[in-house]
Write a protein that holds these residues in place. Structure first.
Motif, short mmCIF file in Angstrom:
data_model
loop_
_atom_site.label_atom_id
_atom_site.label_comp_id
_atom_site.label_asym_id
_atom_site.label_seq_id
_atom_site.Cartn_x
_atom_site.Cartn_y
_atom_site.Cartn_z
N GLU A 81 42.00 40.03 25.10
CA GLU A 81 41.39 38.79 24.66
C GLU A 81 41.70 37.62 25.59
O GLU A 81 40.80 36.84 25.95
CB GLU A 81 41.87 38.46 23.24
N HIS A 82 42.96 37.51 26.03
CA HIS A 82 43.29 36.36 26.88
C HIS A 82 42.59 36.44 28.23
O HIS A 82 42.26 35.42 28.83
CB HIS A 82 44.81 36.22 27.04
N GLU A 83 42.37 37.67 28.72
CA GLU A 83 41.65 37.85 29.99
C GLU A 83 40.20 37.39 29.83
O GLU A 83 39.65 36.72 30.71
CB GLU A 83 41.71 39.31 30.42
N LEU A 84 39.60 37.79 28.72
CA LEU A 84 38.22 37.40 28.46
C LEU A 84 38.11 35.89 28.29
O LEU A 84 37.21 35.25 28.86
CB LEU A 84 37.69 38.11 27.21
N GLN A 85 39.03 35.29 27.54
CA GLN A 85 39.01 33.84 27.33
C GLN A 85 39.13 33.09 28.66
O GLN A 85 38.45 32.08 28.89
CB GLN A 85 40.15 33.43 26.39
N ARG A 86 40.01 33.59 29.53
CA ARG A 86 40.22 32.94 30.82
C ARG A 86 38.94 32.98 31.65
O ARG A 86 38.55 31.98 32.28
CB ARG A 86 41.36 33.63 31.58
N GLU A 87 38.27 34.14 31.67
CA GLU A 87 37.04 34.27 32.46
C GLU A 87 35.92 33.42 31.87
O GLU A 87 35.14 32.80 32.60
CB GLU A 87 36.60 35.74 32.52
N SER B 181 45.74 32.45 41.05
CA SER B 181 44.48 32.88 40.45
C SER B 181 43.37 32.95 41.50
O SER B 181 42.56 33.88 41.52
CB SER B 181 44.09 31.91 39.33
N PHE B 182 43.36 31.95 42.38
CA PHE B 182 42.37 31.94 43.47
C PHE B 182 42.52 33.18 44.36
O PHE B 182 41.54 33.85 44.68
CB PHE B 182 42.54 30.67 44.29
N LEU B 183 43.77 33.50 44.74
CA LEU B 183 44.01 34.67 45.60
C LEU B 183 43.65 35.95 44.88
O LEU B 183 43.09 36.87 45.50
CB LEU B 183 45.49 34.70 46.04
N ASP B 184 43.96 36.05 43.60
CA ASP B 184 43.62 37.25 42.83
C ASP B 184 42.11 37.47 42.80
O ASP B 184 41.62 38.59 42.98
CB ASP B 184 44.16 37.15 41.40
N ASN B 185 41.37 36.39 42.56
CA ASN B 185 39.90 36.49 42.53
C ASN B 185 39.35 36.87 43.90
O ASN B 185 38.42 37.69 44.01
CB ASN B 185 39.29 35.17 42.07
N MET B 186 39.93 36.28 44.95
CA MET B 186 39.46 36.59 46.30
C MET B 186 39.78 38.04 46.67
O MET B 186 38.96 38.72 47.29
CB MET B 186 40.10 35.63 47.31
N ARG B 187 40.97 38.50 46.28
CA ARG B 187 41.33 39.90 46.54
C ARG B 187 40.32 40.83 45.86
O ARG B 187 39.86 41.81 46.45
CB ARG B 187 42.74 40.18 46.02
N ASN B 188 39.99 40.50 44.62
CA ASN B 188 39.04 41.31 43.87
C ASN B 188 37.69 41.35 44.58
O ASN B 188 37.07 42.42 44.72
CB ASN B 188 38.89 40.72 42.46
N GLU B 189 37.21 40.20 45.05
CA GLU B 189 35.92 40.14 45.73
C GLU B 189 35.92 40.93 47.03
O GLU B 189 34.96 41.64 47.35
CB GLU B 189 35.54 38.69 46.01
#
Length: 434
Positions: free
Chosen positions: A45-51, A133-141
């Motif tokens: 739930e917290h992951e979904l809320q964050r996104e 959070s920025f680095l995590d998103n960039m790693r994912n992309e």
């Protein structure tokens, strides 16, 4: 059918989390609810809320209408499911992103925003975005892009026929806005001409083309050699749109860059020579072509960097004393392909060579020889022989079309691939928790 093994892993994970939180009653109330099971992983739930919060922020920044909350949650959840499936596939395929690659990408983004990394990080945090959070998103992309490149990119091919077809059928809009200033020379052939007379006219036309390409003045050539009615005007056909150009010349004209002279075109009246004097309505794309040669010394167990540089400096001294560069390249260069041609790499354009070589080459005057230059291949002695500014508009246009077709194909194939990936995966969504 639900994969029991996968479910066992998920349930065990949840029970373990429950056990941990049961040991700390004060924190028990923050135990996350599982929104979806994706293969052997879960979305909480917290992951979904964050996104959802991140997407809402983007929608607000774009001043777009916000969809109903339930619709947005479902859309975001579906994206998270597909992203997680791709990450799982990437992990199985061994696709990974090193810290060095991640930091380099972050530095590039900062530079494009005219900031250093520290300033960029501070700017993110001022907007309420954590750097982690920025680095995590960039790693994912990056991981997902690399995965798609492996799974899809290698299969996508664009043929010359597809490019031609696109230009013929899709690129007609605005074609009449493009105007062509043409020069024309006719080497006439009589209707009843013999084979020998035809060959004589062809040879004459080929010589004229050769001389024009070498720099001979077109107007003078037309006045002195052309059998056309416009000869005394220097062969000037004036400004024309594609619809005003004789059908015989259309295919050729469409491929000519400004200043380029076409090969002789045969017709019943003789051999036609066409020159693109100017273009209007189409942005010219000029590139610098460089004629260059080099001598390469590779490093190995016996030859280190210092020794490679020493050898090249000795060769440079010999050239200064009168030795022939080409002969020395044939005898000493470790680039066997170019060594056979006296070190010649022929004409090269931007991006054809590795960056350190290209940068060093760009600083040289014509006929100047560089100091030893290091690249990933070894150490080079570089000499620039000539430079030309060339109108690359037609090739540039074809490359843009080729890339557009490739992008469209990748988008279509990616959509099918993602749908297949989603359909074949085990995913369970707890609808009552949405």
């Amino acid at each position: 059918m639900i994969d029991q093994k996968k479910m066992t892993r998920v349930i065990a994970s949840v029970l373990f989390c429950s056990f941990l939180f049961s040991s700390f009653p004060v924190q028990a109330e923050v135990l996350d609810t599982i929104i979806a099971v994706v293969e052997d992983d879960v979305i909480l739930e917290h992951e979904l809320q964050r996104e959802v919060a991140a997407i809402e922020q983007r929608i607000q920044a774009a001043k777009a209408a916000m969809p109903p909350a339930s619709v947005l949650r479902r859309q975001v959840l579906e994206k998270m499911i597909v992203d997680k499936l791709q990450r799982q596939l990437a992990e199985r395929a061994g696709v990974n992103v090193t810290e060095e690659m991640l930091n380099s990408s972050a530095a590039d983004i900062a530079q494009r925003n005219n900031m250093n990394l520290q300033e960029f990080r501070a700017e993110l945090e001022s907007q309420g975005i954590s750097y982690k959070s920025f680095l995590d998103n960039m790693r994912n992309e990056i991981i997902i892009n690399q995965l798609r490149g492996r799974e899809i990119g290698g299969r996508i091919k664009v043929t010359d026929r597809e490019v031609d077809h696109y230009l013929e059928t899709q690129d007609k809009i605005g074609e009449q806005a493009v105007q062509y200033h043409l020069g024309h020379i006719l080497i006439a052939v009589k209707e009843a001409a013999s084979a020998a007379q035809i060959q004589k006219a062809r040879s004459k036309a080929e010589v004229i083309v050769k001389n024009l390409r070498a720099g001979q003045d077109f107007t003078q050539s037309a006045i002195s050699e052309s059998n056309d009615a416009n000869a005394l005007k220097g062969g000037d056909l004036g400004w024309r749109t594609m619809g005003d150009i004789p059908t015989l010349f259309v295919d050729v004209v469409g491929k000519l860059a400004q200043g380029e002279v076409a090969e002789p075109i045969r017709s019943p009246s003789g051999f036609h020579i066409i020159k693109m004097l100017e273009l209007k309505g189409l942005d010219a794309h000029m590139v610098t072509k460089t004629k260059v040669r080099h001598i390469l010394i590779k490093t190995n167990e016996l030859i280190d960097d210092a020794e490679a540089k020493k050898r090249l400096l000795a060769l440079k001294a010999r050239i200064a004393d009168g030795d022939d560069f080409a002969a020395l390249a044939r005898a000493h260069s470790d680039d066997k392909g170019s060594a056979l041609k006296g070190g010649s790499l022929d004409w090269v354009g931007p991006g054809d060579l590795v960056k350190p070589f290209e940068e060093a080459m760009g600083k040289l005057a014509v006929n100047e020889i560089s100091e030893p230059v290091q690249t990933q291949f070894g150490w080079h002695l570089i000499q620039v022989l000539d430079r030309q500014n060339k109108d690359n508009s037609e090739e540039f246009k074809r490359n843009l079309v080729r890339e557009a077709i490739r992008k469209r194909k990748i988008e279509e194939e990616t959509e099918l691939w993602l749908r297949r990936l989603r359909d074949e995966a085990f995913v369970e969504i707890y609808q009552d928790r949405l």
